[in-house]
Design a protein around this motif. Structure first.
Motif, PDB file in Angstrom:
ATOM      1  N   LYS A 101       0.673  -1.345  -0.026  1.00 41.11           N
ATOM      2  CA  LYS A 101       0.004   0.049  -0.062  1.00 41.11           C
ATOM      3  C   LYS A 101       1.039   1.624   0.183  1.00 41.11           C
ATOM      4  O   LYS A 101       1.013   2.385  -1.140  1.00 41.11           O
ATOM      5  CB  LYS A 101      -0.885  -0.139   1.297  1.00 41.11           C
ATOM      6  CG  LYS A 101      -1.841   0.819   1.477  1.00 41.11           C
ATOM      7  CD  LYS A 101      -2.688   1.056   2.773  1.00 41.11           C
ATOM      8  CE  LYS A 101      -3.606   0.151   3.136  1.00 41.11           C
ATOM      9  NZ  LYS A 101      -4.254   0.864   4.157  1.00 41.11           N
ATOM     10  N   LEU A 102       1.653   1.160   0.736  1.00 43.69           N
ATOM     11  CA  LEU A 102       2.366   2.939   1.058  1.00 43.69           C
ATOM     12  C   LEU A 102       3.471   2.740   0.256  1.00 43.69           C
ATOM     13  O   LEU A 102       4.414   3.961   0.634  1.00 43.69           O
ATOM     14  CB  LEU A 102       2.803   2.860   2.876  1.00 43.69           C
ATOM     15  CG  LEU A 102       1.643   2.261   3.212  1.00 43.69           C
ATOM     16  CD1 LEU A 102       1.842   2.913   4.907  1.00 43.69           C
ATOM     17  CD2 LEU A 102       1.117   3.839   3.402  1.00 43.69           C
ATOM     18  N   ASN A 103       3.971   2.000  -0.865  1.00 43.37           N
ATOM     19  CA  ASN A 103       5.195   1.927  -1.669  1.00 43.37           C
ATOM     20  C   ASN A 103       3.990   1.602  -2.924  1.00 43.37           C
ATOM     21  O   ASN A 103       4.760   1.273  -4.112  1.00 43.37           O
ATOM     22  CB  ASN A 103       5.460   0.463  -1.470  1.00 43.37           C
ATOM     23  CG  ASN A 103       6.345   0.530  -0.363  1.00 43.37           C
ATOM     24  OD1 ASN A 103       6.627   1.444   0.009  1.00 43.37           O
ATOM     25  ND2 ASN A 103       7.015  -0.579   0.630  1.00 43.37           N
ATOM     26  N   LEU A 104       3.230   2.766  -3.429  1.00 48.01           N
ATOM     27  CA  LEU A 104       2.864   2.265  -4.318  1.00 48.01           C
ATOM     28  C   LEU A 104       3.673   2.953  -5.980  1.00 48.01           C
ATOM     29  O   LEU A 104       3.422   1.960  -6.779  1.00 48.01           O
ATOM     30  CB  LEU A 104       1.163   3.575  -4.016  1.00 48.01           C
ATOM     31  CG  LEU A 104      -0.089   3.473  -5.250  1.00 48.01           C
ATOM     32  CD1 LEU A 104      -0.564   3.958  -4.760  1.00 48.01           C
ATOM     33  CD2 LEU A 104       0.603   4.650  -6.561  1.00 48.01           C
ATOM     34  N   PHE A 105       4.191   4.023  -5.860  1.00 47.77           N
ATOM     35  CA  PHE A 105       4.966   4.515  -6.821  1.00 47.77           C
ATOM     36  C   PHE A 105       6.247   2.957  -7.247  1.00 47.77           C
ATOM     37  O   PHE A 105       6.370   3.328  -8.230  1.00 47.77           O
ATOM     38  CB  PHE A 105       5.865   5.384  -6.511  1.00 47.77           C
ATOM     39  CG  PHE A 105       4.574   6.815  -6.746  1.00 47.77           C
ATOM     40  CD1 PHE A 105       4.318   7.568  -8.220  1.00 47.77           C
ATOM     41  CD2 PHE A 105       4.130   7.290  -5.634  1.00 47.77           C
ATOM     42  CE1 PHE A 105       3.533   8.629  -8.179  1.00 47.77           C
ATOM     43  CE2 PHE A 105       2.475   8.612  -5.945  1.00 47.77           C
ATOM     44  CZ  PHE A 105       2.485   8.820  -7.650  1.00 47.77           C
ATOM     45  N   ASP A 106       6.251   2.209  -6.223  1.00 47.67           N
ATOM     46  CA  ASP A 106       7.115   1.262  -6.479  1.00 47.67           C
ATOM     47  C   ASP A 106       6.329   0.010  -8.036  1.00 47.67           C
ATOM     48  O   ASP A 106       6.862  -0.350  -8.797  1.00 47.67           O
ATOM     49  CB  ASP A 106       7.464   0.537  -5.584  1.00 47.67           C
ATOM     50  CG  ASP A 106       7.961   1.382  -4.535  1.00 47.67           C
ATOM     51  OD1 ASP A 106       8.956   2.244  -4.960  1.00 47.67           O
ATOM     52  OD2 ASP A 106       8.406   0.043  -3.445  1.00 47.67           O
ATOM     53  N   PHE A 107       5.120   0.417  -7.808  1.00 41.65           N
ATOM     54  CA  PHE A 107       4.458  -0.667  -8.253  1.00 41.65           C
ATOM     55  C   PHE A 107       3.168   0.581 -10.270  1.00 41.65           C
ATOM     56  O   PHE A 107       3.427  -0.424 -11.179  1.00 41.65           O
ATOM     57  CB  PHE A 107       2.961  -1.443  -8.058  1.00 41.65           C
ATOM     58  CG  PHE A 107       3.430  -2.246  -6.956  1.00 41.65           C
ATOM     59  CD1 PHE A 107       4.569  -3.098  -6.776  1.00 41.65           C
ATOM     60  CD2 PHE A 107       3.346  -1.431  -5.380  1.00 41.65           C
ATOM     61  CE1 PHE A 107       4.863  -4.176  -6.242  1.00 41.65           C
ATOM     62  CE2 PHE A 107       3.610  -1.843  -4.551  1.00 41.65           C
ATOM     63  CZ  PHE A 107       4.565  -4.051  -5.134  1.00 41.65           C
TER      64      PHE A 107
END
Ligand code: SF4
Length: 429
Positions: A101-107
């Protein structure tokens, strides 16, 4: 890009959504209201009740009606537990689990619809990290939620949270203080400490809640600390004494009860009896007579028949508490209680819930009325409509008065003048 957010469920989810909002803003995007046209929509879901699942599905459809080309991201507990169910809804582009959730920009960085949804959900066994440091805001610039703990080891028989958020873990004291300082520097006067099981704070990293509170109290411009909720068996005498004697910790206790019947509490695998709970409320009342005390309660758990419900109703009726949060039980997949016998008919579950909601409204009004003519400190928020302004007292009474710009984000002394069901009118002194 314009990004719209919608949050369902607990305070922790709200805090996490705020963090996501800040991430988008820091990358140059704008946050817009959920009902406005947007390029990206993030729905942070809950799965505590069946209604939460249904609500989530409705929200996805609503978002797509408003913005048919929006890139739709669904995350949160429902996404962690039922990603396949979510991608079966047309238009969903990305499903992220609790860890992701909190690493959204990794995906995703481009947010272009490709027609094939992606799922990134780590298994439960990998939900061990605490995630990036973050904090969230509640109402602009007055009260902020600060996540200090995640996950739960209690495994109550009805609860999906340990399945969706994993084991209990806590953020260390230094990181928490750094974040609290950052919030205070940004103008926040009150911090609400949030977590799934806040009383469990520090169990695995050698810290403890009192130590954290002592450190937080040293932040001079932090005027108030509120503890969002605490399991009754974790509010021990030492913590209670500290809480009551503190000048900064709000005299507001949110204590999940779930049932007033000992049979049901046992089946729920709760870790206290109704007598323990009653004794705890008496202790609080003895030392803090005007504390705000909130109670969570579930209606319609298997076996929670007319007799058990009456026990719960009478128990709560005789208890000096200020408000109730009533939940209607629903069967959740993978929880032990889904296999329990003596299911209660849905009609009865709703009837019981309604009766308790009526009792809760009565308790709240009584508590509000008992504060008439009393002095209180209120942290005022922002104007409602240019005419009125509202805020919360230390003991969690919503109060309202005539708007003056200088009241915004100010802790003011007021006298409560009259009580309505949802708020009290007050005069600023
Ligand atoms: S204490 Fe029980 S109800 Fe609360 S999150 Fe943990 S398992 Fe769920």
């Amino acid at each position: 890009m314009n990004v719209a957010f919608k949050t369902l469920g607990c305070k922790l989810n709200y805090a996490e959504t705020s963090t996501l909002e800040n991430v988008f803003v820091s990358k140059g995007h704008s946050v817009v209201e959920f009902n406005k046209k947007s390029d990206v929509v993030v729905i942070n879901t809950c799965t505590v009740t069946e209604r939460a699942d249904k609500e989530c599905r409705q929200l996805i459809r609503k978002a797509l009606n408003k913005s048919p080309n929006a890139f739709i991201i669904v995350t949160g507990c429902y996404a962690q537990l039922s990603p396949e169910e979510i991608v079966s809804i047309d238009g969903v582009d990305l499903v992220l689990g609790s860890k992701e959730k909190l690493n959204l920009f990794d995906f995703e960085t481009k947010f272009e619809k490709k027609g094939t949804p992606q799922i990134h959900v780590s298994p439960l066994s990998e939900l061990s990290g605490f995630g990036p440091a973050f904090s969230g805001n509640v109402d602009g610039r007055t009260r902020a939620f600060l996540k200090i703990q995640d996950g739960c080891d209690f495994n109550c028989s009805f609860c999906t949270i340990p399945l969706a958020r994993g084991e209990s873990r806590s953020q260390n004291i230094n990181d928490t203080i750094t974040q609290a300082n950052h919030l205070v520097e940004n103008g926040y006067k009150e911090i609400v400490l949030t977590g799934v099981n806040v009383g469990d704070y520090g169990k695995k990293n050698g810290a403890n809640l009192i130590e954290l509170l002592k450190n937080l109290e040293l932040i001079s411009d932090l005027r108030r600390i509120r503890i969002s909720s605490i399991e009754p068996n974790l509010l021990n005498d030492e913590l209670l004494e500290y809480w009551i004697s503190s000048e900064k910790i709000c005299k507001h206790f949110h204590l999940p009860l779930q049932s007033g019947s000992d049979d049901i509490l046992r089946k729920m695998k709760r870790r206290y009896s109704s007598t323990d709970y009653k004794n705890l409320i008496s202790k609080i009342r003895k030392s803090s007579t005007n504390a705000g005390i909130g109670v969570d309660v579930i209606c319609g758990f298997p076996g929670d028949d007319e007799k058990c419900f009456t026990e719960t109703y009478n128990f709560l009726n005789n208890l000096e508490v200020s408000y109730l949060h009533v939940f209607t039980y629903s069967e959740r997949e993978k929880t032990p209680s889904i296999n329990y016998d003596f299911r209660i008919e849905p009609k009865l579950r709703f009837l019981f819930s309604e009766k308790l909601r009526t009792l809760g409204a009565k308790k709240k009004l009584e508590f509000y009325k008992s504060n008439i003519d009393k002095l209180q400190n209120v942290l005022f928020e922002s104007s409602l409509d240019g005419n009125k302004i509202e805020g919360y007292t230390d003991n969690y009474i919503r109060v309202r008065t005539n708007y003056l710009p200088e009241l915004e984000n100010l802790i003011s002394k007021v006298i409560i003048k009259s009580a309505k069901s949802e708020y009290c009118n007050c005069d600023v002194i």
